[in-house]
Design an enzyme around this catalytic site. Structure first.
Site, PDB file in Angstrom:
ATOM      1  N   ASN A 175     -13.037  -3.133   2.192  1.00 55.30           N
ATOM      2  CA  ASN A 175     -13.989  -2.037   2.295  1.00 55.30           C
ATOM      3  C   ASN A 175     -14.911  -2.134   1.087  1.00 55.30           C
ATOM      4  OD1 ASN A 175     -12.724  -0.954   4.615  1.00 55.30           O
ATOM      5  ND2 ASN A 175     -11.194   0.049   3.319  1.00 55.30           N
ATOM      6  N   HIS A 233      -7.103  -5.747   2.068  1.00 51.11           N
ATOM      7  CA  HIS A 233      -5.990  -5.166   2.828  1.00 51.11           C
ATOM      8  C   HIS A 233      -5.475  -6.238   3.795  1.00 51.11           C
ATOM      9  CE1 HIS A 233      -6.984  -0.783   2.027  1.00 51.11           C
ATOM     10  NE2 HIS A 233      -8.133  -1.347   1.724  1.00 51.11           N
ATOM     11  N   ASP A 255       0.852  -1.191   0.000  1.00 48.99           N
ATOM     12  CA  ASP A 255       0.000   0.000   0.000  1.00 48.99           C
ATOM     13  C   ASP A 255       0.888   1.242   0.000  1.00 48.99           C
ATOM     14  OD1 ASP A 255      -3.235   0.522   0.955  1.00 48.99           O
ATOM     15  OD2 ASP A 255      -1.825   2.207   1.054  1.00 48.99           O
ATOM     16  N   GLY A 291     -15.571   3.269   3.007  1.00 52.10           N
ATOM     17  CA  GLY A 291     -14.212   3.758   2.794  1.00 52.10           C
ATOM     18  C   GLY A 291     -13.537   3.227   1.544  1.00 52.10           C
ATOM     19  N   GLN A 292     -14.287   2.522   0.681  1.00 55.06           N
ATOM     20  CA  GLN A 292     -13.648   2.031  -0.547  1.00 55.06           C
ATOM     21  C   GLN A 292     -13.385   3.207  -1.485  1.00 55.06           C
ATOM     22  OE1 GLN A 292     -15.793  -0.978  -2.806  1.00 55.06           O
ATOM     23  NE2 GLN A 292     -14.071  -1.266  -4.208  1.00 55.06           N
ATOM     24  N   SER A 293     -12.112   3.400  -1.846  1.00 52.00           N
ATOM     25  CA  SER A 293     -11.757   4.536  -2.708  1.00 52.00           C
ATOM     26  C   SER A 293     -11.327   4.096  -4.107  1.00 52.00           C
ATOM     27  CB  SER A 293     -10.647   5.364  -2.053  1.00 52.00           C
ATOM     28  OG  SER A 293      -9.500   4.565  -1.847  1.00 52.00           O
ATOM     29  N   HIS A 323     -10.155  -5.372  -3.639  1.00 49.68           N
ATOM     30  CA  HIS A 323      -8.833  -5.603  -3.041  1.00 49.68           C
ATOM     31  C   HIS A 323      -8.995  -5.895  -1.556  1.00 49.68           C
ATOM     32  CE1 HIS A 323      -9.790  -1.309  -2.949  1.00 49.68           C
ATOM     33  NE2 HIS A 323      -9.133  -1.240  -1.794  1.00 49.68           N
TER      34      HIS A 323
HETATM   35  P1  AMP Z   1      -9.716   1.407  -0.175  1.00 50.40           P
HETATM   36  O1  AMP Z   1      -9.840   2.752   0.491  1.00 50.40           O
HETATM   37  O2  AMP Z   1     -10.226   0.256   0.642  1.00 50.40           O
HETATM   38  O3  AMP Z   1     -10.307   1.427  -1.588  1.00 50.40           O
HETATM   39  O4  AMP Z   1      -8.171   1.142  -0.332  1.00 50.40           O
HETATM   40  C1  AMP Z   1      -7.406   1.754  -1.317  1.00 50.40           C
HETATM   41  C2  AMP Z   1      -5.969   1.704  -0.850  1.00 50.40           C
HETATM   42  O5  AMP Z   1      -5.145   1.860  -1.986  1.00 50.40           O
HETATM   43  C3  AMP Z   1      -5.582   2.792   0.149  1.00 50.40           C
HETATM   44  O6  AMP Z   1      -5.090   2.173   1.341  1.00 50.40           O
HETATM   45  C4  AMP Z   1      -4.491   3.583  -0.592  1.00 50.40           C
HETATM   46  O7  AMP Z   1      -3.457   3.985   0.269  1.00 50.40           O
HETATM   47  C5  AMP Z   1      -3.995   2.581  -1.607  1.00 50.40           C
HETATM   48  N1  AMP Z   1      -3.452   3.124  -2.838  1.00 50.40           N
HETATM   49  C6  AMP Z   1      -3.962   4.120  -3.609  1.00 50.40           C
HETATM   50  N2  AMP Z   1      -3.211   4.292  -4.706  1.00 50.40           N
HETATM   51  C7  AMP Z   1      -2.213   3.383  -4.631  1.00 50.40           C
HETATM   52  C8  AMP Z   1      -1.098   3.065  -5.471  1.00 50.40           C
HETATM   53  N3  AMP Z   1      -0.864   3.722  -6.614  1.00 50.40           N
HETATM   54  N4  AMP Z   1      -0.265   2.068  -5.082  1.00 50.40           N
HETATM   55  C9  AMP Z   1      -0.488   1.413  -3.928  1.00 50.40           C
HETATM   56  N5  AMP Z   1      -1.517   1.655  -3.090  1.00 50.40           N
HETATM   57  C10 AMP Z   1      -2.362   2.637  -3.438  1.00 50.40           C
END
Ligand code: AMP
Length: 111
Positions: free
Chosen positions: A85, A100, A29, A91-93, A98
């Site tokens: 998430n 964690h 991450d 909190g899924q962004s 994926h």
């Molecule tokens: P989520 O918020 O559950 O969708 O998790 C997305 C995760 O992706 C977050 O913990 C971010 O820190 C991580 N993230 C975003 N962009 C990248 C990237 N380019 N490489 C690695 N991790 C990333």
């Protein structure tokens, strides 16, 4: 592929890869929340956990096996979280499924 993770899978964007096979990719991450914070994802574009279908279940099982192996490799096998998430409210962004894998410190109870 359309998301950040899709572009990492196709090699259009860089990432620190810790595991890869034909079906699964695991990376570090970018903004770790703990000493060990890995992201394990299917290469298949599945947007979230809620859209997983029966045909995907072997893949989800394989992701759990990869998580177990990485937990051993990173010396956190006796204490870690494997978190998904699902949806923006949770909190899924990134809209590419994926998991964690988090550990390496006392994680306390669930908030
Ligand atoms: P989520 O918020 O559950 O969708 O998790 C997305 C995760 O992706 C977050 O913990 C971010 O820190 C991580 N993230 C975003 N962009 C990248 C990237 N380019 N490489 C690695 N991790 C990333």
């Amino acid at each position: 592929m359309t998301t950040i993770f899709g572009k990492i899978i196709t090699g259009e964007l860089p990432a620190e890869k810790v595991f890869e096979n034909e079906r699964i990719l695991a990376i570090k991450d970018l903004h770790p929340k703990a000493p060990v914070h890995l992201l394990i994802m299917p290469k298949k574009e599945i947007p979230n956990l809620q859209s997983v279908e029966e045909v995907d279940l072997p893949l989800i099982g394989e992701i759990i096996t990869v998580a177990q192996s990485l937990a051993s490799e990173y010396d956190i096998a006796d204490g870690y979280r494997l978190i998904v998430n699902n949806g923006a409210t949770a909190g899924q962004s990134v809209s590419h499924l994926h998991f964690h894998l988090i550990g390496g410190k006392n994680l306390g109870g669930m908030a």
